[in-house]
Design a protein around this motif. Structure first.
Motif, PDB file in Angstrom:
ATOM      1  N   SER A   1      -1.308   3.855  -9.369  1.00  0.00           N
ATOM      2  CA  SER A   1      -0.938   3.078  -7.889  1.00  0.00           C
ATOM      3  C   SER A   1      -0.433   1.909  -8.321  1.00  0.00           C
ATOM      4  CB  SER A   1      -1.924   3.168  -7.237  1.00  0.00           C
ATOM      5  OG  SER A   1      -3.038   2.307  -7.881  1.00  0.00           O
TER       6      SER A   1
ATOM      7  N   SER B   1       2.415  -2.062  -7.119  1.00  0.00           N
ATOM      8  CA  SER B   1       2.180  -3.506  -6.988  1.00  0.00           C
ATOM      9  C   SER B   1       3.324  -4.129  -7.897  1.00  0.00           C
ATOM     10  CB  SER B   1       0.755  -3.881  -7.323  1.00  0.00           C
ATOM     11  OG  SER B   1      -0.111  -3.344  -6.326  1.00  0.00           O
TER      12      SER B   1
ATOM     13  N   GLN C   1       0.734  -1.131   0.174  1.00  0.00           N
ATOM     14  CA  GLN C   1       0.017   0.106  -0.165  1.00  0.00           C
ATOM     15  C   GLN C   1       0.993   1.064  -0.062  1.00  0.00           C
ATOM     16  OE1 GLN C   1      -2.949   0.144   3.048  1.00  0.00           O
ATOM     17  NE2 GLN C   1      -3.500   2.415   2.793  1.00  0.00           N
ATOM     18  N   GLU C   2       2.048   1.279   0.852  1.00  0.00           N
ATOM     19  CA  GLU C   2       2.947   2.410   0.903  1.00  0.00           C
ATOM     20  C   GLU C   2       3.580   2.574  -0.525  1.00  0.00           C
ATOM     21  OE1 GLU C   2       4.119   2.443   5.554  1.00  0.00           O
ATOM     22  OE2 GLU C   2       4.974   1.146   4.366  1.00  0.00           O
TER      23      GLU C   2
ATOM     24  N   ASN D   1       2.070   1.864  -3.641  1.00  0.00           N
ATOM     25  CA  ASN D   1       1.309   2.426  -4.473  1.00  0.00           C
ATOM     26  C   ASN D   1       0.810   3.637  -4.277  1.00  0.00           C
ATOM     27  OD1 ASN D   1       0.836  -0.141  -5.319  1.00  0.00           O
ATOM     28  ND2 ASN D   1      -1.136  -0.727  -4.114  1.00  0.00           N
ATOM     29  N   GLU D   2       0.977   4.140  -2.741  1.00  0.00           N
ATOM     30  CA  GLU D   2       0.722   5.464  -2.534  1.00  0.00           C
ATOM     31  C   GLU D   2       1.931   6.429  -2.940  1.00  0.00           C
ATOM     32  OE1 GLU D   2       0.212   5.237   1.791  1.00  0.00           O
ATOM     33  OE2 GLU D   2      -1.968   4.808   1.564  1.00  0.00           O
TER      34      GLU D   2
END
Length: 348
Positions: A27, A31, A14-15, A17-18
């Protein structure tokens, strides 16, 4: 400067992607990078070929990948391989590949040195210098898997946390490494093929149960009499057998999983009938099996392997009480790769 850059493997998916969104990108790039880092175990941004050159350069400008390097590899006459693993800050730990006809096992380290003070273990003679990060544990597995494929023609099948260090004293990073090793986004290994071996930290054994871990638990026991166990494993004074028993009962009640006890029989230390009776009683607490391990000397001569007769009496008593027992013969003794021998002698 490079050493001021953040290690990209410290970021969650998630970090990542952010981060890409903050750079004006999509984003899903995060991944893609995560897949390169953990599924393909890539250590070089340049090798992430589904990213544009500009994106790879942007990653190079912002991050590092502090991967391990196998500084020296030794091969035993029995096929065992020992790696001296150099970490990014210059420290060295050791990991071992143990091949048999039915499996190949990676024995990995979790600390530089050890937090505990077991008298019979070479690693305990080193002070604990630091915990390993999850990625440093992960990298040991990747390196051993490559060696297994190269020298044995088969992938790694099992992992044991039995190298340098006490895994439960590095709880967060050890469990994070297991998550990366077992996740479909990572190496995809089954947690049933992983065993964590602890000297017995009751509070953390209970935490393992609460966290519903799926791997196996082994306890380095070596005596079921407090006075003797404290002599050979001094931390037992702080974590006595009563507390250990309580944590193992909790483990079994919460998980329904049996425990493996590792036990060495030493001459004149824990080889009497009283020792055998105490061990049998301890093993009747919860379902378990016992691995009686061959002792691997660490030079000072204080500990000597128990006689064949003493070992046989242990085995017979356990079997008579319907407790599964296995005699384990050491591998890699000629290169100091056996249990209790890992101590970075090449750096001594």
């Amino acid at each position: 400067m490079e050493n001021l850059k953040k290690d990209i493997r410290a970021l969650s998916k998630q970090e990542l992607n952010e981060f890409f969104v903050s750079q004006g990108d999509k984003s899903f790039r995060g991944s893609q990078v995560y897949n390169w880092l953990w599924n393909k175990a890539t250590y070089n941004f340049e090798d992430m070929t589904n990213l544009s050159k500009e994106t790879r350069q942007m990653l190079e400008d912002n991050f590092v990948i502090n991967h391990i390097e196998v500084d020296e590899m030794q091969r035993s006459k029995d096929g065992t391989i020992k790696n001296a693993v150099k970490l990014h800050d210059g420290f060295t730990v050791e990991s071992v590949l143990i091949p048999t006809l039915s499996r190949t096992t990676a024995c990995v380290s979790s600390q530089v040195g050890c937090s505990l003070d077991c008298k019979f273990c070479a690693t305990a003679k080193l002070k604990r210098m630091r915990n390993l990060n999850a990625d440093e544990i992960f990298d040991q597995v990747v390196a051993i898997d490559k060696e297994s494929r190269l020298y044995n023609g088969i992938p790694l099948s099992n992992i044991v946390f039995m190298g340098m260090g006490e895994p439960l004293m590095n709880y967060k990073n050890v469990l994070k490494s297991v998550e990366k090793i077992t996740s479909p986004d990572g190496l995809g290994m089954s947690p049933k093929r992983i065993t964590l071996s602890t000297s017995g930290v009751p509070k953390m054994i209970k935490k393992l149960a609460d966290d519903d871990v799926k791997f196996h638990l082994a306890v380095s026991l070596h005596s079921a009499i407090d006075e003797i166990r404290t002599q050979i494993m001094p931390f037992n004074a702080k974590f006595p057998l009563a507390d250990l028993k309580d944590s193992l009962l909790y483990w079994y009640e919460k998980t329904g999983k049996s425990v493996t006890y590792e036990y060495i029989v030493w001459k004149g230390i824990n080889d009497t009938q009283e020792d055998i009776s105490a061990l049998v009683k301890f093993c009747q607490l919860i379902p378990c099996k016992v691995n009686i391990i061959e002792y691997n000397p660490i030079d000072d001569g204080q500990f000597q392997q128990g006689s064949d007769d003493a070992v046989a009496k242990h085995v017979n008593a356990l079997e008579a009480n319907h407790i599964t027992v296995t005699l384990r013969h050491s591998r890699g003794k000629d290169i100091d790769a056996a249990c209790g021998q890992l101590a970075n002698k090449i750096n001594a």
